[in-house]
Design an enzyme around this catalytic site. Structure first.
Site, mmCIF file in Angstrom:
data_model
loop_
_atom_site.group_PDB
_atom_site.id
_atom_site.type_symbol
_atom_site.label_atom_id
_atom_site.label_comp_id
_atom_site.label_asym_id
_atom_site.label_seq_id
_atom_site.Cartn_x
_atom_site.Cartn_y
_atom_site.Cartn_z
ATOM 1 N N TYR A 98 -2.740 9.603 16.784
ATOM 2 C CA TYR A 98 -3.637 8.548 17.262
ATOM 3 C C TYR A 98 -4.913 9.176 17.812
ATOM 4 O O TYR A 98 -6.002 8.645 17.622
ATOM 5 C CB TYR A 98 -2.941 7.704 18.330
ATOM 6 C CG TYR A 98 -1.739 6.964 17.793
ATOM 7 C CD1 TYR A 98 -1.885 5.778 17.088
ATOM 8 C CD2 TYR A 98 -0.451 7.462 17.966
ATOM 9 C CE1 TYR A 98 -0.795 5.106 16.571
ATOM 10 C CE2 TYR A 98 0.651 6.791 17.461
ATOM 11 C CZ TYR A 98 0.470 5.620 16.758
ATOM 12 O OH TYR A 98 1.559 4.956 16.247
ATOM 13 N N ASN A 121 -2.479 -3.568 12.111
ATOM 14 C CA ASN A 121 -2.812 -3.380 10.706
ATOM 15 C C ASN A 121 -2.049 -4.410 9.869
ATOM 16 O O ASN A 121 -0.827 -4.399 9.839
ATOM 17 C CB ASN A 121 -2.429 -1.950 10.280
ATOM 18 C CG ASN A 121 -2.529 -1.731 8.793
ATOM 19 O OD1 ASN A 121 -3.207 -2.453 8.071
ATOM 20 N ND2 ASN A 121 -1.832 -0.701 8.325
ATOM 21 N N CYS A 129 -0.555 3.137 8.047
ATOM 22 C CA CYS A 129 -0.355 3.330 9.490
ATOM 23 C C CYS A 129 0.940 4.092 9.773
ATOM 24 O O CYS A 129 1.090 4.668 10.850
ATOM 25 C CB CYS A 129 -0.403 1.997 10.229
ATOM 26 S SG CYS A 129 0.677 0.727 9.574
ATOM 27 N N HIS A 130 1.859 4.127 8.806
ATOM 28 C CA HIS A 130 3.091 4.896 8.994
ATOM 29 C C HIS A 130 2.813 6.395 9.091
ATOM 30 O O HIS A 130 3.637 7.133 9.612
ATOM 31 C CB HIS A 130 4.098 4.609 7.872
ATOM 32 C CG HIS A 130 3.614 4.971 6.506
ATOM 33 N ND1 HIS A 130 2.801 4.130 5.754
ATOM 34 C CD2 HIS A 130 3.810 6.087 5.746
ATOM 35 C CE1 HIS A 130 2.542 4.712 4.594
ATOM 36 N NE2 HIS A 130 3.135 5.891 4.569
ATOM 37 N N GLU A 156 7.444 10.125 1.261
ATOM 38 C CA GLU A 156 6.242 10.864 0.886
ATOM 39 C C GLU A 156 6.451 12.366 0.976
ATOM 40 O O GLU A 156 5.994 13.117 0.105
ATOM 41 C CB GLU A 156 5.067 10.407 1.764
ATOM 42 C CG GLU A 156 4.660 8.978 1.478
ATOM 43 C CD GLU A 156 3.447 8.525 2.263
ATOM 44 O OE1 GLU A 156 2.812 9.357 2.966
ATOM 45 O OE2 GLU A 156 3.102 7.331 2.161
#
Length: 160
Positions: A98, A121, A129-130, A156
């Site tokens: 952040y 979001n 945002c993850h 990912e």
């Protein structure tokens, strides 16, 4: 506001509600999305924007897509928009804090405000945002729940 339409997309994270107007995707919501989405819209079987979003999300979940091309129209304040643009710049498989996002948008002391904007979001997954975690690497809140955030990050990581 233009006419909204929606459809449900099955996913490994449960059914996702996709919401669009005539030109762009405006929302992707988890079943237990927090905060609950305000968007409504008529349920439709087919719609050009929803069809494209569904195809791209299916490809993402299958490990064949890293970037999305569906047009997006996230609706929020100017500050939220700045945070969401910063989210869009985070590469597949990369994590940012952040604090990183706060510095990137030129408000280094606005870490909590960045967190709040991140939490609002409306386009989960496509505005990633993850990929935003605490400065110490800890997983923090996610609209779809921490299990969903953890799944997305692991998905990912396995592909990079």
């Amino acid at each position: 506001m233009s006419h909204l339409v929606q459809r449900t997309l099955p996913s490994p994270l449960g059914p996702l509600r996709l919401v669009a107007d005539d030109l762009a995707l405006v929302g992707i919501y988890f079943p237990e999305h927090r905060p609950a989405p305000a968007h409504a819209g008529d349920a439709v079987a087919h719609h050009p924007v929803l069809d494209l979003a569904a195809r791209e999300l299916d490809e993402y979940f299958a490990g064949r897509r890293r970037r999305f091309s569906v047009p997006l129209d996230p609706r929020g304040t100017a500050f939220q928009q700045a945070v969401w643009r910063a989210l869009a710049a985070i590469d597949f498989g990369v994590r940012r804090s952040y604090a990183d996002l706060a510095r990137q948008i030129g408000h280094p002391s606005a870490v909590r405000a960045v967190g709040a904007a991140n939490g609002r979001n409306p386009l989960s997954i496509v505005l990633p945002c993850h990929r935003v975690v605490a400065s110490d690497g800890a997983l923090t809140g996610y609209a779809g729940g921490l299990a969903a955030k953890q799944w997305l990050l692991a998905h990912e990581a396995a592909l990079v």
